[in-house]
Design a protein around this motif. Structure first.
Motif, PDB file in Angstrom:
ATOM      1  N   SER A 157       0.818  -1.218   0.000  1.00  0.00           N
ATOM      2  CA  SER A 157       0.000   0.000   0.000  1.00  0.00           C
ATOM      3  C   SER A 157       0.852   1.268   0.000  1.00  0.00           C
ATOM      4  O   SER A 157       0.342   2.355  -0.251  1.00  0.00           O
ATOM      5  CB  SER A 157      -0.935  -0.004   1.212  1.00  0.00           C
ATOM      6  OG  SER A 157      -0.172   0.007   2.407  1.00  0.00           O
ATOM      7  N   LEU A 158       2.145   1.127   0.244  1.00  0.00           N
ATOM      8  CA  LEU A 158       3.047   2.285   0.291  1.00  0.00           C
ATOM      9  C   LEU A 158       3.748   2.542  -1.038  1.00  0.00           C
ATOM     10  O   LEU A 158       4.486   3.527  -1.176  1.00  0.00           O
ATOM     11  CB  LEU A 158       4.102   2.064   1.384  1.00  0.00           C
ATOM     12  CG  LEU A 158       3.548   1.891   2.792  1.00  0.00           C
ATOM     13  CD1 LEU A 158       4.644   1.457   3.752  1.00  0.00           C
ATOM     14  CD2 LEU A 158       2.883   3.168   3.264  1.00  0.00           C
ATOM     15  N   ALA A 189       3.834   9.293  -1.164  1.00  0.00           N
ATOM     16  CA  ALA A 189       4.908  10.267  -0.996  1.00  0.00           C
ATOM     17  C   ALA A 189       5.559  10.111   0.377  1.00  0.00           C
ATOM     18  O   ALA A 189       4.885   9.828   1.376  1.00  0.00           O
ATOM     19  CB  ALA A 189       4.343  11.676  -1.142  1.00  0.00           C
ATOM     20  N   PHE A 190       6.861  10.261   0.393  1.00  0.00           N
ATOM     21  CA  PHE A 190       7.610  10.255   1.642  1.00  0.00           C
ATOM     22  C   PHE A 190       8.654  11.351   1.554  1.00  0.00           C
ATOM     23  O   PHE A 190       9.478  11.364   0.637  1.00  0.00           O
ATOM     24  CB  PHE A 190       8.298   8.898   1.875  1.00  0.00           C
ATOM     25  CG  PHE A 190       9.088   8.848   3.160  1.00  0.00           C
ATOM     26  CD1 PHE A 190       8.467   8.532   4.354  1.00  0.00           C
ATOM     27  CD2 PHE A 190      10.445   9.138   3.171  1.00  0.00           C
ATOM     28  CE1 PHE A 190       9.186   8.501   5.540  1.00  0.00           C
ATOM     29  CE2 PHE A 190      11.176   9.113   4.354  1.00  0.00           C
ATOM     30  CZ  PHE A 190      10.537   8.787   5.543  1.00  0.00           C
ATOM     31  N   GLU A 191       8.617  12.266   2.498  1.00  0.00           N
ATOM     32  CA  GLU A 191       9.593  13.347   2.528  1.00  0.00           C
ATOM     33  C   GLU A 191      10.818  12.906   3.326  1.00  0.00           C
ATOM     34  O   GLU A 191      10.694  12.411   4.452  1.00  0.00           O
ATOM     35  CB  GLU A 191       8.977  14.591   3.166  1.00  0.00           C
ATOM     36  CG  GLU A 191       9.870  15.807   3.064  1.00  0.00           C
ATOM     37  CD  GLU A 191       9.170  17.060   3.551  1.00  0.00           C
ATOM     38  OE1 GLU A 191       9.868  17.919   4.125  1.00  0.00           O
ATOM     39  OE2 GLU A 191       7.953  17.178   3.348  1.00  0.00           O
ATOM     40  N   ILE A 227      13.567   2.116  12.132  1.00  0.00           N
ATOM     41  CA  ILE A 227      12.369   1.310  11.871  1.00  0.00           C
ATOM     42  C   ILE A 227      11.134   2.108  12.285  1.00  0.00           C
ATOM     43  O   ILE A 227      10.097   2.080  11.607  1.00  0.00           O
ATOM     44  CB  ILE A 227      12.432  -0.043  12.609  1.00  0.00           C
ATOM     45  CG1 ILE A 227      13.567  -0.899  12.043  1.00  0.00           C
ATOM     46  CG2 ILE A 227      11.093  -0.779  12.505  1.00  0.00           C
ATOM     47  CD1 ILE A 227      13.881  -2.143  12.855  1.00  0.00           C
ATOM     48  N   GLY A 228      11.254   2.849  13.383  1.00  0.00           N
ATOM     49  CA  GLY A 228      10.149   3.680  13.853  1.00  0.00           C
ATOM     50  C   GLY A 228       9.744   4.746  12.859  1.00  0.00           C
ATOM     51  O   GLY A 228       8.561   5.083  12.743  1.00  0.00           O
ATOM     52  N   TRP A 283       5.354   6.346   9.230  1.00  0.00           N
ATOM     53  CA  TRP A 283       4.901   6.645   7.881  1.00  0.00           C
ATOM     54  C   TRP A 283       3.846   5.632   7.434  1.00  0.00           C
ATOM     55  O   TRP A 283       2.793   6.007   6.903  1.00  0.00           O
ATOM     56  CB  TRP A 283       6.096   6.660   6.922  1.00  0.00           C
ATOM     57  CG  TRP A 283       5.725   6.886   5.489  1.00  0.00           C
ATOM     58  CD1 TRP A 283       4.972   7.904   4.987  1.00  0.00           C
ATOM     59  CD2 TRP A 283       6.105   6.079   4.383  1.00  0.00           C
ATOM     60  NE1 TRP A 283       4.866   7.777   3.623  1.00  0.00           N
ATOM     61  CE2 TRP A 283       5.555   6.664   3.226  1.00  0.00           C
ATOM     62  CE3 TRP A 283       6.869   4.925   4.252  1.00  0.00           C
ATOM     63  CZ2 TRP A 283       5.743   6.142   1.956  1.00  0.00           C
ATOM     64  CZ3 TRP A 283       7.065   4.394   2.980  1.00  0.00           C
ATOM     65  CH2 TRP A 283       6.506   4.999   1.858  1.00  0.00           C
ATOM     66  N   ALA A 284       4.103   4.355   7.655  1.00  0.00           N
ATOM     67  CA  ALA A 284       3.149   3.311   7.256  1.00  0.00           C
ATOM     68  C   ALA A 284       1.831   3.487   8.005  1.00  0.00           C
ATOM     69  O   ALA A 284       0.742   3.392   7.402  1.00  0.00           O
ATOM     70  CB  ALA A 284       3.740   1.934   7.506  1.00  0.00           C
ATOM     71  N   ASP A 285       1.887   3.748   9.298  1.00  0.00           N
ATOM     72  CA  ASP A 285       0.677   3.908  10.102  1.00  0.00           C
ATOM     73  C   ASP A 285      -0.106   5.153   9.679  1.00  0.00           C
ATOM     74  O   ASP A 285      -1.323   5.116   9.554  1.00  0.00           O
ATOM     75  CB  ASP A 285       1.005   3.980  11.585  1.00  0.00           C
ATOM     76  CG  ASP A 285       1.424   2.645  12.176  1.00  0.00           C
ATOM     77  OD1 ASP A 285       1.257   1.595  11.495  1.00  0.00           O
ATOM     78  OD2 ASP A 285       1.941   2.643  13.313  1.00  0.00           O
ATOM     79  N   GLU A 286       0.590   6.261   9.458  1.00  0.00           N
ATOM     80  CA  GLU A 286      -0.069   7.497   9.030  1.00  0.00           C
ATOM     81  C   GLU A 286      -0.686   7.334   7.640  1.00  0.00           C
ATOM     82  O   GLU A 286      -1.793   7.813   7.385  1.00  0.00           O
ATOM     83  CB  GLU A 286       0.910   8.683   9.027  1.00  0.00           C
ATOM     84  CG  GLU A 286       1.254   9.171  10.413  1.00  0.00           C
ATOM     85  CD  GLU A 286       0.040   9.710  11.151  1.00  0.00           C
ATOM     86  OE1 GLU A 286      -0.751  10.477  10.562  1.00  0.00           O
ATOM     87  OE2 GLU A 286      -0.137   9.343  12.329  1.00  0.00           O
ATOM     88  N   THR A 287       0.012   6.669   6.751  1.00  0.00           N
ATOM     89  CA  THR A 287      -0.489   6.451   5.392  1.00  0.00           C
ATOM     90  C   THR A 287      -1.730   5.573   5.426  1.00  0.00           C
ATOM     91  O   THR A 287      -2.680   5.799   4.668  1.00  0.00           O
ATOM     92  CB  THR A 287       0.610   5.808   4.511  1.00  0.00           C
ATOM     93  OG1 THR A 287       1.743   6.692   4.503  1.00  0.00           O
ATOM     94  CG2 THR A 287       0.144   5.599   3.104  1.00  0.00           C
ATOM     95  N   ALA A 288      -1.755   4.589   6.299  1.00  0.00           N
ATOM     96  CA  ALA A 288      -2.907   3.692   6.412  1.00  0.00           C
ATOM     97  C   ALA A 288      -4.153   4.428   6.902  1.00  0.00           C
ATOM     98  O   ALA A 288      -5.281   4.051   6.570  1.00  0.00           O
ATOM     99  CB  ALA A 288      -2.584   2.528   7.339  1.00  0.00           C
ATOM    100  N   LYS A 289      -3.966   5.488   7.673  1.00  0.00           N
ATOM    101  CA  LYS A 289      -5.107   6.259   8.204  1.00  0.00           C
ATOM    102  C   LYS A 289      -5.771   7.110   7.133  1.00  0.00           C
ATOM    103  O   LYS A 289      -6.912   7.511   7.287  1.00  0.00           O
ATOM    104  CB  LYS A 289      -4.637   7.168   9.349  1.00  0.00           C
ATOM    105  CG  LYS A 289      -4.244   6.418  10.595  1.00  0.00           C
ATOM    106  CD  LYS A 289      -3.769   7.400  11.652  1.00  0.00           C
ATOM    107  CE  LYS A 289      -3.229   6.670  12.863  1.00  0.00           C
ATOM    108  NZ  LYS A 289      -2.710   7.616  13.862  1.00  0.00           N
TER     109      LYS A 289
END
Length: 152
Positions: free
Chosen positions: A89-90, A94-96, A139-140, A145-151
């Motif tokens: 899903s990522l 976008a990732f800054e 890793i955090g 990023w993964a958790d925020e993107t999933a929301k």
């Protein structure tokens, strides 16, 4: 933490944890007793466990054969973390680029500058490079990023 086999002392599992530069704790135990060194309640919520679950959630008898998660050491010293984003899903999110602290070129420099990490997405991979005690933090960064993107 780095497990080592030590035949000379009849030690099946050696655990060394560096608390801070110059201060470490070592434990030697038979491999059957190694699980007693880990508190399952504490470890279940850490970034390493989360990454293990994230990886497993993408294993489908195909993805893990072509993609995955790679953790390696750097020679300055430190860690590299590379996570394939293809077919997740990522993949197109976008990732800054984020940075923390100042990377060092050697151990002496790390003692002077302390914690650091750099994270970015390059060529379909999340990449993070960090100091020797900062792998969990790197890793955090991916986890947040993964958790925020999933929301969204």
């Amino acid at each position: 933490m780095r497990p080592q086999v030590d035949d000379e002392q009849n030690c099946s599992f050696r655990l060394k944890v560096v608390l801070k530069p110059g201060v470490d704790v070592q434990a030697c135990t038979p491999i059957a007793d190694a699980a007693s060194l880990v508190d399952a309640d504490v470890m279940s919520e850490d970034n390493f466990s989360w990454l293990s679950r994230w990886y497993l959630s993408h294993c489908d008898d195909e993805w893990e054969h072509a993609y995955g998660v790679r953790i390696d050491t750097l020679d300055n010293p430190g860690w590299s973390l590379k996570i394939d984003l293809t077919a997740t899903s990522l993949q197109d999110k976008a990732f800054e680029r984020v940075t923390q602290g100042e990377p060092s070129d050697d151990l002496k420099g790390w003692h002077r500058t302390g914690s650091w990490w750099i994270a970015s997405v390059q060529n379909g991979q999340f990449e993070a490079f960090c100091g020797p005690l900062d792998l969990s933090a790197a890793i955090g960064v991916f986890r947040r990023w993964a958790d925020e993107t999933a929301k969204h």
